[in-house]
Write a protein that holds these residues in place. Structure first.
Motif, mmCIF file in Angstrom:
data_model
loop_
_atom_site.group_PDB
_atom_site.id
_atom_site.type_symbol
_atom_site.label_atom_id
_atom_site.label_comp_id
_atom_site.label_asym_id
_atom_site.label_seq_id
_atom_site.Cartn_x
_atom_site.Cartn_y
_atom_site.Cartn_z
ATOM 1 N N HIS B 85 0.826 -1.212 0.000
ATOM 2 C CA HIS B 85 0.000 0.000 0.000
ATOM 3 C C HIS B 85 0.863 1.266 0.000
ATOM 4 O O HIS B 85 0.506 2.255 -0.642
ATOM 5 C CB HIS B 85 -0.978 -0.025 1.191
ATOM 6 C CG HIS B 85 -2.162 -0.939 0.986
ATOM 7 N ND1 HIS B 85 -3.279 -0.919 1.771
ATOM 8 C CD2 HIS B 85 -2.395 -1.902 0.050
ATOM 9 C CE1 HIS B 85 -4.151 -1.831 1.342
ATOM 10 N NE2 HIS B 85 -3.630 -2.437 0.312
ATOM 11 N N LEU B 88 1.826 2.499 -3.507
ATOM 12 C CA LEU B 88 0.771 2.896 -4.441
ATOM 13 C C LEU B 88 0.968 4.328 -4.959
ATOM 14 O O LEU B 88 1.569 5.157 -4.267
ATOM 15 C CB LEU B 88 -0.603 2.796 -3.749
ATOM 16 C CG LEU B 88 -1.134 1.386 -3.500
ATOM 17 C CD1 LEU B 88 -2.345 1.447 -2.564
ATOM 18 C CD2 LEU B 88 -1.510 0.693 -4.810
ATOM 19 N N CYS B 90 -0.933 6.851 -5.002
ATOM 20 C CA CYS B 90 -1.405 7.932 -4.118
ATOM 21 C C CYS B 90 -0.622 7.990 -2.810
ATOM 22 O O CYS B 90 -0.880 8.869 -1.979
ATOM 23 C CB CYS B 90 -2.895 7.804 -3.849
ATOM 24 S SG CYS B 90 -3.310 6.383 -2.822
ATOM 25 N N MET B 91 0.327 7.064 -2.611
ATOM 26 C CA MET B 91 1.192 7.127 -1.421
ATOM 27 C C MET B 91 2.586 7.556 -1.898
ATOM 28 O O MET B 91 2.746 8.674 -2.354
ATOM 29 C CB MET B 91 1.240 5.771 -0.715
ATOM 30 C CG MET B 91 -0.131 5.221 -0.355
ATOM 31 S SD MET B 91 -0.724 5.782 1.261
ATOM 32 C CE MET B 91 -2.281 4.879 1.352
#
Lengths: 292, 292
Positions: B85, B88, B90-91
């Motif tokens: 995660h 990703l 958006c990270m």
């Protein structure tokens, strides 16, 4: 059980669930935007069917149902995380959920993903910190939740629903058994497990939850075709618009009605001989006939 | 403990962890692309520090360490989900992880998010199904993991790291105490809890894990400035390039070396009087001096 008695009991459970959920994630910290995002989705309303099932099964198995609140509400946390992630642009890409902007529309994708990520362990923490339950009950409940929420449960169903295209009735049944059925089954079983119920009780709970889930999904597919948009709370015809095979395609409207009836009877039979005073049967029938 | 003995013990643990992890998620199902994605990230190597800490603390508390493998490996599942995660778009928006395409580059964002989502409950399932442990130990371990992985642990740290900008030493310490420290502390405590260790043991494990984590992070910041890119495995200067405040900004290179030394001494002291035959002290020192 008459409708007024059922409604009153449902409201009692619903109020207890809402009160419990409202008490969560209120701490002030340097990173409390995550709590704001978690509460935004968690407190957006909904029928709260899962925790209510847990509370009623716990009561039927002889536990003071208030003691099962952390366990039932844990399910609502997992359900909420799944909705947040399902709404993401790379999943169903939805802008609205229950009439409000979805989490990523409200807070951005980063915080939406993290809010979902944090709701999962919070659910396990609720169960494993439930001081009114025995150690064994806590461990059993947490294991039931872990299995239902995992790759062989809810997430597996999401993989099939998002990345594969079910075309046969068996395939469709598998998608829904995993995606929504697993958590509904777990809701029923968690009530029994919280109350240290026996194998027979757990098995009846499984049959009830499985059939309730199936009836729920078939009714959902029907409402997507014949429902009233204002009642249903989402656009009518969205399944057809995105080319999804549904129970309506496979069984027709009449065939769906018969299948819902069959599942509802099976669910009711599973609990009829088992101390149910009618609440679970009323619940199954009300879901089978629902318009929203 | 001399280096050869330490290395041999580390390799024994590492091999057991790799073997255990390789046995997971091998079922053939209609949705087994999720298992492929979970294994892709889980089996990409790494130092496996977290499970190895769990195994050694379990051994020190008197348990046959093999029995703690499900608990230690559960941590590696959570660590792996967090990397998937974190990478990703958006990270941190990373394309490479340990020299291989990141999960979303390899499988797409949808499956990457779902693989992470499925690794979390799988971790709890491992712990709660650990047949060699007592019910109480299982429940205690699962609770420690839930707290460490949640909003007041790893996810809270990720919120601070991704969405806020730490500028003071206190703020930076909080980011790292949550983002990486919580899981390292949990690794140590889980070993004790698996072995039904007492409060004193759990507390020593906490101090060791906390200081090991802090030293690890400060060394990481130093390597980002003075490291060799091939050894370090990631681009040098990436913290500065994205404008992050690091321990090097706050303490200077020499100040960082002193802080690493202080934390390492504190970690070693916490376990020196407590049956440690030197493995944990060697581990702390080797991490303090690492180049990768």
């Amino acid at each position: 059980m008459d409708k007024a008695t059922f409604d009153a009991q449902y409201q009692t459970y619903l109020q207890a669930v809402e009160d419990y959920l409202r008490g969560l994630f209120t701490a002030k910290t340097d990173y409390d935007q995550i709590f704001t995002a978690m509460r935004y989705s968690l407190l957006a309303g909904g029928k709260r069917i899962r925790p209510i099932l847990t509370l009623e099964f716990a009561r039927l198995c002889g536990l003071d149902w208030h003691k099962a609140l952390p366990v039932g509400c844990a399910l609502e946390l997992v359900h909420t995380y799944s909705l947040i992630h399902d709404d993401l642009p790379c999943m169903d890409d939805d802008d609205l959920r229950r009439g409000k902007p979805t989490s990523h529309k409200q807070f951005g994708e980063t915080l939406a993903i993290l809010a979902g990520d944090a709701l999962q362990p919070a659910a396990f923490e609720l169960i494993l910190s439930a001081v009114d339950l025995r150690d064994t009950a806590r461990a059993n409940c947490a294991l039931i939740l872990a299995k239902a929420a995992g790759a062989d449960g809810m997430v597996g169903g999401q993989v099939l629903d998002t990345l594969c295209h079910a075309t046969t009735q068996d395939q469709l049944a598998q998608v829904h058994r995993l995606k929504t059925g697993a958590l509904l089954m777990a809701a029923c079983q968690l009530g029994c497990a919280a109350a240290d119920g026996d194998e027979l009780q757990l098995n009846c709970a499984k049959i009830y939850g499985e059939n309730l889930g199936m009836a729920f999904q078939i009714r959902d597919d029907v409402l997507d075709v014949v429902g009233d948009e204002a009642d249903f709370g989402k656009p009518i015809g969205s399944d057809e618009a995105c080319g999804k095979t549904t129970y309506v395609n496979l069984l027709g409207i009449d065939g769906c009605a018969q299948a819902v009836e069959r599942c509802t009877v099976t669910a009711c039979d599973a609990v009829a001989t088992w101390g149910d005073d009618g609440f679970l049967q009323c619940l199954a029938k009300s879901l089978a006939g629902r318009n929203h």
